[in-house]
Each structure stands twice: as C-alpha cells, then as structure tokens.
Write an enzyme that holds these catalytic residues in place. Structure first.
Site, PDB file in Angstrom:
ATOM      1  N   ASP A 152     -35.166  75.756  34.389  1.00 53.49           N
ATOM      2  CA  ASP A 152     -36.138  74.679  34.232  1.00 53.49           C
ATOM      3  C   ASP A 152     -36.317  74.389  32.759  1.00 53.49           C
ATOM      4  O   ASP A 152     -36.323  75.321  31.935  1.00 53.49           O
ATOM      5  CB  ASP A 152     -37.489  75.085  34.836  1.00 53.49           C
ATOM      6  N   HIS A 199     -36.160  66.649  28.016  1.00 52.24           N
ATOM      7  CA  HIS A 199     -37.144  67.381  28.815  1.00 52.24           C
ATOM      8  C   HIS A 199     -36.503  68.459  29.683  1.00 52.24           C
ATOM      9  O   HIS A 199     -37.208  69.354  30.159  1.00 52.24           O
ATOM     10  CB  HIS A 199     -37.934  66.405  29.689  1.00 52.24           C
TER      11      HIS A 199
END
Length: 487
Positions: free
Chosen positions: A381, A169
C-alpha cells in the site's frame, strides 16, 4: 485571468466530487477525502483551480453541475472529458491493468496491451492542454498520481515554463519489478520533466532512484535528508518523500460525537459478546483480504477456547466493478467467508460479519471506536490511511493495530502497531492472539504513541512539507496551510 495573484493548480485523475445519475438528472456529491479537505482552503484562498475527469463518459449535460460544484467549493473546477474508448484504454487499461498492479509488485495481474500506451499519452496531453489554458507562468502546478505520469512532458512540449510538482500516492516498485514495464524508460524520462517529485516513503524514493541509475544515462543524485537533487538532461529535479496523512482533529472530534457514540452502541448491540476485529478495505487484490481470512481461520483452528469471544467484522467497499478481476475477487471473498462461517458458526455466534457496501462517516467511525483490534494487512500500500483513521478515532486509547509491514504507514506506526508479513498466515494468526491477550496498560501506551504521531504529522503538515520543498520560487506567496477555524 488575474496574473497578479499566484495560484495553485491541482490536477488529478478525478475532480473532487462524485456525479451520480438519479432518474433523468445528475446528483452532485462533494468529495470528502483528506486531499480535498487539505487543499480546498488553499484553492479557495488563492483562487486556485482543480482539473480532473468528472468520472462519467462524455460531457453532455454536466456543465451546470460542474459550475454548481465550483460555486459550492469556492474554487474553480475544470473538467477533462473522456469517452468510452478513453476509459477502456487509459483508465481501465494502462492505469489499472498495468501501472496499478505493477507498482504494487503484482505483475501477474498486468495486461501489457500495446494500444494502452498511446491512449495514456493522448489523455495526458489532453490534461496538459486544460492545465496550460488555465495556468500562468507564476502559478504552481501540482499533479497527482500514476494516471498523470506524462503530464509534465506534455506541458513542456507546449512551451509551459511554470514550475510543476508531482506526487505519487501509490508505491514505486523495486528495480526488478519496474524493469518488466515495456515503457520503463519513457516513464522515467517523463517523470524527470517534473521539478519536484514526491513519494510516500523512503523506500519508494530509493526504488525510484535505483531505476533512474539503471535506465537513465548521465544522471547524478546529490544531497541527503528528506529531499535529494537529481541532475539529468541539463536540469535539476528535486526528489523527496512526504508521507500523506489525515485530518486528525476532525476524526478525533467526530469520534467523540453523540452520532458516532450511537452508531457504536448499535454495533455493540449487534455483536454483544467478545472482542471485535475490524477490517475495512476497498475491493482490491492489493488489500490482502483473502490471506487475512485464512489467517483468521488459522486463529480459530488453533484457539477453540476463544470461539464466541471474538468476531471479525470485514467491510469491503465496492470498487472498479467493471474490471473482471475485481468481480472475481468479490466472488472468492464471499466463498471463503461462507466456508469459514459454515465451519465455525455456533448457536448465537457467527465468527465473520461480512458487508459489501460503503459506510457513512458516522458508521465507519462507530466501527473504529468499537473495534478492540484493527487488522490492516495489505500486500502492499502507498500509505493506508485506514490505519491512521483507526488511531485517531480510538477515543478510549485501548485499541490494538495489527499492520502489514508493506503498508506505507508501517515505518511511522512501528512503535505502536504489531507489524506482520501479510503473506505469513501463521504470523498474522499469532498477532491476533497477541492482541487479544495484550494488557490494557500496553495497549494504551502503544495507542498514545501512534495518536501523537498522527496528530503531529497530519494532512496539513503534509501539504506544508510538500509546498515548502517545491522549487516554485518564493513560497511565501502561498498562505500558510493550517487547521480550519473552530466551529
């Protein structure tokens, strides 16, 4: 255990609920994130299992709560218990003092304590034992995130022949950053024990393949498109990119509800004049909050004519308060907010409204709906779902998204967002000015493009695309993953 029914086994660091201590008892709070929303129907329909840490030290007195959570969710949950030393070395240690900063290209935050590695292996083996005890040879095991990079290797050592998928992730770092990891070769070999490895973006997959070619002997990469094949150590491993998303319909419908409309009205009442710029972040040094505040300060300095006409609402959600660097970051954010407000505040106008707390879903969507500009500028991110949530909740289709080019969402959102380098304070300042001056027609054109993309490539698309790319045999055995029935 019924071996005639093929199950999906989910393993992640945390179980899909939160336990909160209240007086002498535990309070159970169900998980509400996109991953839970997407996977719960599949697990419910197929009798699947979710394996993870309950989030508390020890195991005394929580078995009833886990049974209650399983009954409420409609699928079984199996805990992996950690003691204080496990949390210190595996969770706070290798996971959050090594892998988290390194994979976000912030190696100066790393603490390469040699004891962390063995603890990491031990806990991954503990996860593997629980997975092995609760899975059959025809099931598909889907392991999530950087905490469990070694779980497939431990399962293979136990003789597991079940197909095992993995999804990262967070970003995967470039070669020159990854090379600094003391256990770089061990990590890569562990990952190659998975059958399907999923990343958020093409860039993450490219970084991973470059590291494989550098540190793994006799490896070949074949194919093109979304999923490639690596051949190494006598095995074939599929490597793909699958950008995670949100439940677009849920956010869009709730943003139009009366409850959210009321929340938006209260926000407007609190900030009655001018446009609102919104920043919403977990407390984390990867989110670029300090650079963002400096950029807003630069904007206020350059554009005094816009004083009283624009307000930055910065919400910081508490996170990892037991790690010293996070507490230091909180202090620095609050110092900087105070400094900027002290310099620019005028009667009836405070330039930055700062909150350090969690928001309820209606309140969060109220901010999304109210803010004319979203300022989302992480230093790096994996994806950043706030950007997609903001678009889905923008009921008037008039908001402007300013987005870091280092967010995983940037390649998808580039046709609608204003992309910026978060380290470039003047560029971010100019992006705020551009967003302020953007006419309604352009704002709506940009927002409609982003909304259409997020609606099409939603969380259910993500689950489907990953499972369809898996090599776990005939995926017709799995039910189609679709939207929850209309209420």
């Amino acid at each position: 255990m019924d071996r005639d029914v093929r199950k999906l086994i989910i393993a992640s660091n945390r179980l899909p609920f939160v336990l909160e201590r209240k007086d002498d008892s535990w309070n159970l709070v169900p998980g509400s994130g996109g991953l839970v929303t997407a996977l719960a129907p599949v697990l419910r329909d197929r009798g699947g299992i979710w394996i993870g840490w309950p989030g508390i030290v020890g195991s005394v007195g929580i078995s009833d709560q886990i049974a209650l959570a399983s009954k409420s969710a409609g699928f079984n949950m199996k805990p992996v218990h950690l003691d204080e030393e496990d949390v210190k070395r595996y969770y706070i240690g290798l996971s959050n003092e090594v892998l988290w900063p390194l994979f976000h290209d912030l190696q100066s935050y790393c603490n390469f304590d040699p004891s962390y590695w063995q603890a990491f292996l031990d806990i991954n083996a503990r996860f593997a034992r629980v997975i092995s005890e609760n899975s059959g040879p025809d099931d598909f095991i889907w392991v999530h995130d950087y905490h469990l990079l070694d779980t497939a290797s431990e399962l293979k050592r136990m003789g597991t022949s079940t197909n095992i998928g993995f999804f990262l992730h967070i970003p995967f770092p470039p070669l020159d950053i990854f090379a600094k990891l003391p256990w770089r070769t061990e990590i890569l070999h562990s990952m190659l024990d998975y059958d399907l490895i999923g990343f958020q973006t093409v860039r993450d997959r490219r970084n991973f393949i470059q590291c494989l070619r550098t540190f793994v002997d006799d490896i070949s990469i074949e194919g093109k498109g979304q999923v490639l094949t690596a051949r190494a150590e006598g095995r074939s491993i599929r490597i793909g990119y699958f950008p995670i998303s949100i439940d677009y319909n849920e956010f869009s419908q709730m943003a139009g509800s009366r409850e959210v409309a009321d929340a938006a009205w209260y926000i407007h009442e609190d900030i009655p004049k001018g446009k609102i710029i919104l920043g919403v972040d977990r407390l984390d040094y990867t989110k670029g909050i300090l650079y963002r505040l400096r950029a807003f300060e630069n904007f206020l300095t350059k554009h005094p004519e816009l004083h009283r006409k624009i307000t930055l609402v910065q919400v910081v959600v508490p996170s990892r308060r037991n790690i010293p660097v996070y507490e230091e970051l909180k202090i620095e954010i609050e110092r900087m907010v105070g400094e900027i407000n002290g310099r620019f505040t005028r009667s009836g106008w405070v330039p930055i409204h700062y909150s350090f707390r969690s928001l309820s879903r209606p309140e969060l969507l109220g901010y999304y709906r109210t803010a004319e500009i979203a300022l989302i500028t992480p230093l790096k991110d994996g994806m950043n779902l706030v950007a997609k949530e903001y678009c889905a909740s923008n009921t008037e289709q008039s908001g402007v998204l300013i987005l870091s080019e280092f967010a995983g969402a940037a390649p998808q959102m580039k046709k609608g967002a204003i992309l910026v380098n978060p380290y470039n304070i003047e560029e971010v300042s100019e992006a705020i000015y551009k967003a302020w001056n953007m006419d309604l027609r352009e704002r709506r054109t940009r927002m409609k493009k982003m909304q259409a993309l997020v609606a099409k490539n939603d969380i259910y698309w993500w689950v489907n695309s990953y499972l369809n790319a898996s090599i776990a045999g005939n995926l017709d055995d799995f039910p189609p993953v679709g939207y929850i029935e209309p209420q």
